[in-house]
Every structure is written in C-alpha cells, then in structure tokens.
Scaffold this motif. Structure first.
Motif, mmCIF file in Angstrom:
data_model
loop_
_atom_site.group_PDB
_atom_site.id
_atom_site.type_symbol
_atom_site.label_atom_id
_atom_site.label_comp_id
_atom_site.label_asym_id
_atom_site.label_seq_id
_atom_site.Cartn_x
_atom_site.Cartn_y
_atom_site.Cartn_z
ATOM 1 N N LEU A 14 0.817 -1.210 0.000
ATOM 2 C CA LEU A 14 0.000 0.000 0.000
ATOM 3 C C LEU A 14 0.854 1.266 0.000
ATOM 4 O O LEU A 14 0.648 2.173 -0.805
ATOM 5 C CB LEU A 14 -0.909 -0.026 1.232
ATOM 6 C CG LEU A 14 -1.707 1.231 1.493
ATOM 7 C CD1 LEU A 14 -2.771 1.380 0.429
ATOM 8 C CD2 LEU A 14 -2.331 1.189 2.867
ATOM 9 N N TYR A 15 1.823 1.341 0.908
ATOM 10 C CA TYR A 15 2.608 2.571 1.043
ATOM 11 C C TYR A 15 3.375 2.908 -0.229
ATOM 12 O O TYR A 15 3.308 4.051 -0.704
ATOM 13 C CB TYR A 15 3.541 2.483 2.258
ATOM 14 C CG TYR A 15 2.843 2.565 3.596
ATOM 15 C CD1 TYR A 15 1.480 2.829 3.669
ATOM 16 C CD2 TYR A 15 3.527 2.369 4.784
ATOM 17 C CE1 TYR A 15 0.833 2.885 4.887
ATOM 18 C CE2 TYR A 15 2.880 2.435 6.015
ATOM 19 C CZ TYR A 15 1.535 2.691 6.063
ATOM 20 O OH TYR A 15 0.901 2.750 7.272
ATOM 21 N N PRO A 16 4.127 1.958 -0.814
ATOM 22 C CA PRO A 16 4.832 2.312 -2.049
ATOM 23 C C PRO A 16 3.897 2.776 -3.173
ATOM 24 O O PRO A 16 4.236 3.701 -3.909
ATOM 25 C CB PRO A 16 5.547 1.018 -2.434
ATOM 26 C CG PRO A 16 5.741 0.317 -1.157
ATOM 27 C CD PRO A 16 4.535 0.629 -0.332
ATOM 28 N N ILE A 17 2.708 2.149 -3.286
ATOM 29 C CA ILE A 17 1.766 2.591 -4.322
ATOM 30 C C ILE A 17 1.383 4.040 -4.081
ATOM 31 O O ILE A 17 1.414 4.891 -4.968
ATOM 32 C CB ILE A 17 0.507 1.704 -4.334
ATOM 33 C CG1 ILE A 17 0.850 0.298 -4.780
ATOM 34 C CG2 ILE A 17 -0.558 2.298 -5.259
ATOM 35 C CD1 ILE A 17 -0.333 -0.635 -4.803
ATOM 36 N N LEU A 18 1.040 4.317 -2.825
ATOM 37 C CA LEU A 18 0.646 5.665 -2.444
ATOM 38 C C LEU A 18 1.751 6.666 -2.757
ATOM 39 O O LEU A 18 1.507 7.748 -3.300
ATOM 40 C CB LEU A 18 0.327 5.641 -0.949
ATOM 41 C CG LEU A 18 -0.290 6.860 -0.323
ATOM 42 C CD1 LEU A 18 -1.459 7.323 -1.144
ATOM 43 C CD2 LEU A 18 -0.751 6.511 1.076
ATOM 44 N N MET A 19 2.996 6.276 -2.419
ATOM 45 C CA MET A 19 4.128 7.168 -2.647
ATOM 46 C C MET A 19 4.318 7.448 -4.128
ATOM 47 O O MET A 19 4.581 8.581 -4.534
ATOM 48 C CB MET A 19 5.392 6.544 -2.052
ATOM 49 C CG MET A 19 5.392 6.575 -0.539
ATOM 50 S SD MET A 19 6.493 5.367 0.167
ATOM 51 C CE MET A 19 6.198 5.673 1.913
ATOM 52 N N CYS A 20 4.174 6.397 -4.940
ATOM 53 C CA CYS A 20 4.318 6.565 -6.389
ATOM 54 C C CYS A 20 3.249 7.495 -6.940
ATOM 55 O O CYS A 20 3.547 8.399 -7.708
ATOM 56 C CB CYS A 20 4.175 5.228 -7.087
ATOM 57 S SG CYS A 20 5.681 4.319 -7.166
ATOM 58 N N VAL A 21 2.000 7.238 -6.544
ATOM 59 C CA VAL A 21 0.907 8.016 -7.119
ATOM 60 C C VAL A 21 1.030 9.472 -6.699
ATOM 61 O O VAL A 21 0.858 10.376 -7.508
ATOM 62 C CB VAL A 21 -0.457 7.427 -6.711
ATOM 63 C CG1 VAL A 21 -1.585 8.289 -7.244
ATOM 64 C CG2 VAL A 21 -0.602 6.023 -7.238
ATOM 65 N N LEU A 22 1.349 9.691 -5.436
ATOM 66 C CA LEU A 22 1.459 11.064 -4.957
ATOM 67 C C LEU A 22 2.623 11.773 -5.625
ATOM 68 O O LEU A 22 2.509 12.930 -6.040
ATOM 69 C CB LEU A 22 1.629 11.083 -3.433
ATOM 70 C CG LEU A 22 1.600 12.478 -2.839
ATOM 71 C CD1 LEU A 22 0.199 13.047 -2.882
ATOM 72 C CD2 LEU A 22 2.106 12.480 -1.406
ATOM 73 N N GLY A 23 3.761 11.097 -5.733
ATOM 74 C CA GLY A 23 4.927 11.733 -6.335
ATOM 75 C C GLY A 23 4.785 11.892 -7.831
ATOM 76 O O GLY A 23 5.181 12.893 -8.397
ATOM 77 N N GLY A 24 4.213 10.907 -8.479
ATOM 78 C CA GLY A 24 4.074 10.931 -9.935
ATOM 79 C C GLY A 24 4.455 9.585 -10.518
ATOM 80 O O GLY A 24 5.633 9.244 -10.569
ATOM 81 N N VAL A 25 3.428 8.836 -10.944
ATOM 82 C CA VAL A 25 3.686 7.519 -11.529
ATOM 83 C C VAL A 25 4.364 7.696 -12.875
ATOM 84 O O VAL A 25 4.057 8.619 -13.619
ATOM 85 C CB VAL A 25 2.353 6.762 -11.711
ATOM 86 C CG1 VAL A 25 2.592 5.398 -12.312
ATOM 87 C CG2 VAL A 25 1.650 6.605 -10.395
#
Lengths: 330, 298
Positions: free
Chosen positions: A243-254
């Motif tokens: 969950l956390y890495p997905i969130l980090m990617c989406v927030l930062g920019g996939v």
C-alpha cells in the motif's frame, strides 16, 4: 547536455545524504532512522513504478516479494548458510523473489488482462503468508523467526545500505527506461496491441519488468530483516508494504524517476509525524490519502505546474508523453 | 494417517460447504456486476460487508432488532450508500480508465478497515440471537438455521438480480453496457447512470452478505479483506460477468474449503483455495462455468 545535469543532480543528492551521518549522531538521531525508512521506501516505490508506472501492470503483490526476501535471510541465517550483512545472501534474497516473479509472471501475464494480474499478485501475497505460517520449524510458524540481535553494532551500515538500495533502484529504473528497453515497456503500457503489431514481445518485457521489480523488493526485505531481527509473517507479508509504495508513487508521480523519490520522502515524513502526533488513528490517513490523491492529484507532484516550472532547466521533457492516469486519448 | 470417513459425514461436509459458500456467492455477484460495467475488481467489497455486519450488530445491540428484520434498514441504506459512493469517489475518475478506480477501491478498503477499527474497536463481534445455535435435524444430518437462512438469502438475491437484469429497462442497459460500453453509449445509455446503478446493487448485495455474516460468523474490522479475496476467488471460479456463475463459484469454493479443512488443518485449507484461485486465473481465466465461446469480452 541535460543528461549530464540529471546525473550531476543524482550524485549531489546522494553525496548530501551520505554526509548526513557526519553531522547527526547516527546512533541517537531520529532523523537517521527516518531517512533509513525513507530510502527503503524509495527503493520499494521504484520497484512498483517500474512495473506499474512504466509497464502499466498494476501489481498488488509487492509485499509477497518483500516478505520472501526477508525470509530468505532469516532461514539462511537460521541454517547458518548466510551471515550478517552477507552480500551473497542479500543478492540471493533478491534473486529468489525474481525467480518466483518469472515463474508466476509467465502464466499470470500471458493470459490475463490487467485486473486479473492485480488479483493474482494479491493472492500470491496471501498464499506466501499462509505457507510461511504453516512452514513449521523451518519458518517458525505464526510466531516467525528470531535472529541473533546481538549482531547489531551500529546504525551506520543500515543507513548506507538503505541509501545504496535507493540509489540502485533509481539508477536501474532510470537506465532501463532510458534505453530502448524503456521504449518497449512504455509501448506495452500505452497500447499493447500496437506494441505487439510492431514486433515487441509483450510477455517478455512484462515479465522482465516484473522480475526486476521483485528483485528490488526482495533486497528491501532482506535489509528490513537484518534491521528488525524478528521476521514475523503478519508484519513482513503485511499489506502496508504494498500500500505505502503505491501511495508514494501516485502522490509523487507515476511513471517518472523523481516522483517516487519525492513521494517516498514526503509520505514517510507524514507517516512518522502522524505516528507521533496521532498514534491511535494514523492508519486511517494512508487510506484517505490514497483516495484523495487519486481523485485530486492523479498525475502526482512532479507534474504540477509550479514543479515543472521550477525544475525546467534541470528536467528533460516529461518522462512520459502519454499521461498514464488522465487517459486523454480516449 | 489418511482415512475415508463414513458417507454421512462426507455429505454433512458437503452441505455445510454449500451453505457456507452461498455467502461468498452473494459477495461475488456484487463484484461481478461492478466488474461488468466498470471493469474493475472492487476490492473494498469485503470492507462494505463488514460495515453492513456492524450495522446489523448495532441495530441488534441498541434496538434489539432482529438481524433478519434489519434487512429492511440495511439493504436500502446500502443501496443508497453505493449510489453515493459512485457519485462522490468514482465518477470523476471513471473515464480515466480502470487503474485510478482500482487504486481508489484499494484506498477505500484501507480507510474503512482502519476507521471501523478506531470507531468500533478491533474486538471480534457477533450477533447472538435466540436462534443462533439452533439447528435443523433431518435424515441424520444437522443443518444450522442461520446458514440455511444465508443460503436462502443468496438464492433470492441471485434470482432478484437475474430478474432485474433481464426484465427491467435499466437492467437491460446494465447488461448492454457490460457487453460493449461504446455501442451502449451510442444507443443512448449513460455510462455514469449504469455505473451508479451497478454500484448501488453491488453494495446492496454487500449489505445482504453483511447480515448473513453477522448472524453466522464472529467478525472484526479486518475480516473484510479475506472476504474480498474469497469473493474474488468465487468470481474467478465462476467466471466474470455471470450472475449464476458467481453464485456457483462461491458454492464451489465453500465446498472446497469445507473438505479442505476437514482433511487438512485449517490453515492449509486456505492455501488450497488460493492455489485453486491461482490455477484458475492462470489456465482458465474465463471461469469454470462459462463456455469459452461467450467468454471473450471486449
């Protein structure tokens, strides 16, 4: 040349982070621990970024490979095959998840459309968790495995290995994306049929990205195993590691190189702060944040107008031409 | 080590499995409907079921409302909740493809689980009505009343949804949209309307499954994730996009688990159902009950 400035920026940032233990007392400072976690999450986020952001396959099984990597170390150490901070052991803890990714990835990615792949990877995490709980003496069952924590001497090696993993994951993703391989991956993401029509072996590239991602996740798992000394199935196969890495990617920019780095540092800070300030309810935030981010900021921080303007001199053109989440072409 | 038990025990396990699996079936039908129009697996379905189970529990706890009577509250509220959920969360991103929706569903699941854990405490709950332990004995077999009720609810829900899809105009629109969204739009079907209807029914079914869960299981806030996974397995076994197939997939999974936990220990039974899931995903992703000719969906 813009490429040179990019590499220069990477070296500069790495050097700055490498100098942090010179200023702060690594044994006592909370910031060193914070950065250690942030680096781990950068590596995990890049792993997901490569598979989902650049290849377009939504994997929900990062925790499967993360936990498997941790268990490789734990079992290897228990059987006295792998030592403390054994480089060979760490490589093995990346290779075994990568092999599993190939074995599972070939059938999962060849027949299935995206959502089946998401399901299959989610199921994989559950299967591995249950198998390791049922594994008896070898895996320590539901209590997990305890490693000799007397091996701990200093925080410094953890810090530098985590930094190395973050840089390694970022550089590998960067090199893969910059090469002709990257064009193939992006072609698979943007239009599978067109990619196949142009002679790209879709399955090969999907599995390759998936395996490289699994390798990175396994390495992160091994480092956490060395750090926590207690390898517990509920913790290491916990959904938060996906969950956390997905969130980090989406927030930062996939689908950008800098996005996951920014997202990981920013969100690790938020999570650590909320753990201190709101210990009871902080897990609510991660769910709420992912919903709000996807609705209001689907392209991530790196594609905000002011951000692109600020970095105009140093950035090449937007890492992806076709924004993954806005789907403007349809 | 391995022995074959008497035949009446085998039949008893079969019946337990069928009754048990019907609950997975109800959840799977909801997933199937949402998948049909939105092309996403609504991972938060299990969390919705647990939310409805809490609703049943609190109605029983504070108003002593009979769990089966609480259908008249839980079902309409769930349908409205589903409609609202689509309008608030998914409408904005529905056009951008399925990945944002998938991520939102994932976030929603985590949000609901933790919210329930904070509001309702993580302690396991269960509804204990006067008839909870009651069983019907017939032909030397014992059938739990609450599970029988869950099974009947599943059959009624399946019939209801099938009729709705076949007989009503909006139901036909839903079927048209899940067959081919573009052509459906061309003949004047609004995707947003169809999507919100399927969300309404899907979450409504989650409400029914929640009532069935509250009466038969003890549940906690994190119970839903496993339930979602089981519903997905049922869906994969039965085939996406088929209402009866979803119910049959659920029943098959229930039987599989039931025999699995009899012959092996409980933990391994789960491994077997996940393994069956992976095998079906790998080798027969169109499902076991779907003829391969009508499995190809655009």
């Amino acid at each position: 040349m813009k490429k040179k400035t990019q590499i220069g920026l990477l070296v500069l940032v790495t050097a700055l982070f490498a100098a942090v233990p010179l200023i702060l007392d690594s044994e006592k400072s909370y910031y060193v621990y914070f950065l250690f976690m942030a680096f781990t999450f950068i590596a995990l986020s890049q792993s997901w970024n490569l598979v989902a952001g650049y290849t377009g396959q939504i994997s929900l099984g990062l925790h499967a490979f993360f936990g498997l990597g941790a268990y490789v170390i734990a079992i290897g150490w228990g059987q006295e095959i792998i030592g403390f901070f054994d480089p060979l052991g760490m490589i093995l803890s990346g290779l075994i998840p990568a092999i599993l990714a190939v074995v599972v990835g070939i059938p999962l990615l060849s027949k299935l459309r995206g959502d089946y792949f998401a399901l299959g990877t989610l199921g994989l995490g559950e299967i591995l968790r249950l198998v390791f709980i049922q594994g008896g003496a070898l895996t320590g069952g539901s209590a997990g495995l305890m490693l000799p924590s007397s091996s701990y001497t200093s925080m410094l090696p953890y810090y530098f290995i985590a930094l190395f993993l973050a840089v390694f994951a970022t550089v590998v993703t960067y090199l893969m994306v910059q090469s002709s391989l990257g064009w193939a991956l992006k072609a698979v993401r943007d239009d599978e049929t067109a990619a196949a029509a142009n002679g790209i072996n879709i399955l090969k590239y999907k599995v390759l990205a998936f395996a490289v991602g699994a390798f990175m996740a396994g390495l992160c798992g091994s480092l956490q195993a060395y750090y926590l000394f207690h390898i517990h199935p509920q913790n290491f196969f916990g959904l938060n590691w996906t969950l956390y890495p997905i969130l980090m990617c989406v927030l930062g920019g996939v689908g950008s190189i800098t996005g996951p780095v920014i997202g990981a540092i920013f969100l690790t800070a938020i999570f650590e702060l909320s753990k201190i300030l709101l210990p009871e309810i902080h897990p609510i935030f991660s769910g709420l944040l992912i919903v709000l981010t996807v609705i209001f900021l689907p392209d991530g921080i790196v594609r905000l107008g002011w951000f692109e303007k600020f970095f105009k001199g140093r950035k090449t053109e937007s890492p992806i031409n076709l924004k993954l989440f806005t789907g403007k072409e349809k | 080590m391995f022995y074959l038990p008497p035949i009446d025990i085998l039949i008893q396990i079969l019946i337990n499995g069928i009754l048990f699996g019907a609950m997975y079936g109800i959840a799977a039908i909801g997933l199937s409907l949402i998948f049909g129009t939105m092309q996403i697996i609504f991972i938060a379905q299990g969390a919705m079921i647990v939310l409805a189970a809490y609703g049943t529990f609190w109605l029983f706890h504070f108003f002593s409302m009979d769990p089966y009577l609480s259908i008249i509250v839980i079902f309409p509220v769930s349908v409205i909740f589903g409609l609202g959920l689509y309008q608030v969360l998914f409408r904005r991103v529905a056009r951008a493809g399925k990945f944002p929706s998938l991520l939102i569903a994932f976030g929603l699941m985590v949000l609901l689980e933790n919210l329930m854990s904070v509001l309702f405490t993580p302690n396991p709950r269960s509804v204990r009505a006067s008839y909870t332990a009651y069983g019907i004995s017939a032909l030397g077999l014992k059938i739990s009343f609450t599970r029988l009720m869950a099974f009947i609810m599943a059959i009624l829900a399946t019939t209801g949804v099938s009729l709705f899809l076949k007989k009503t105009l909006i139901g036909k629109a839903v079927r048209a949209a899940s067959e081919n969204l573009e052509s459906a739009t061309l003949v004047g079907i609004t995707p947003h309307r169809v999507n919100s209807v399927t969300f309404g029914i899907g979450i409504g079914l989650a409400g029914l499954a929640g009532i069935a869960t509250a009466t038969t299981y003890s549940f906690d806030p994190y119970f839903g994730f496993v339930f979602s996974l089981k519903a997905m397995i049922a869906l994969a076994l039965g085939g996406m996009g088929s209402v009866v197939g979803a119910l049959m997939g659920g029943v098959l999974l229930g039987v599989l688990e039931s025999y699995g936990s009899f012959f092996l220990t409980g933990g391994w039974a789960d491994v077997i159902s996940y393994a069956a899931f992976m095998l079906v995903l790998m080798f027969r992703p169109e499902g076991l009950f779907v003829r391969s000719s009508d499995s190809e969906k655009p």
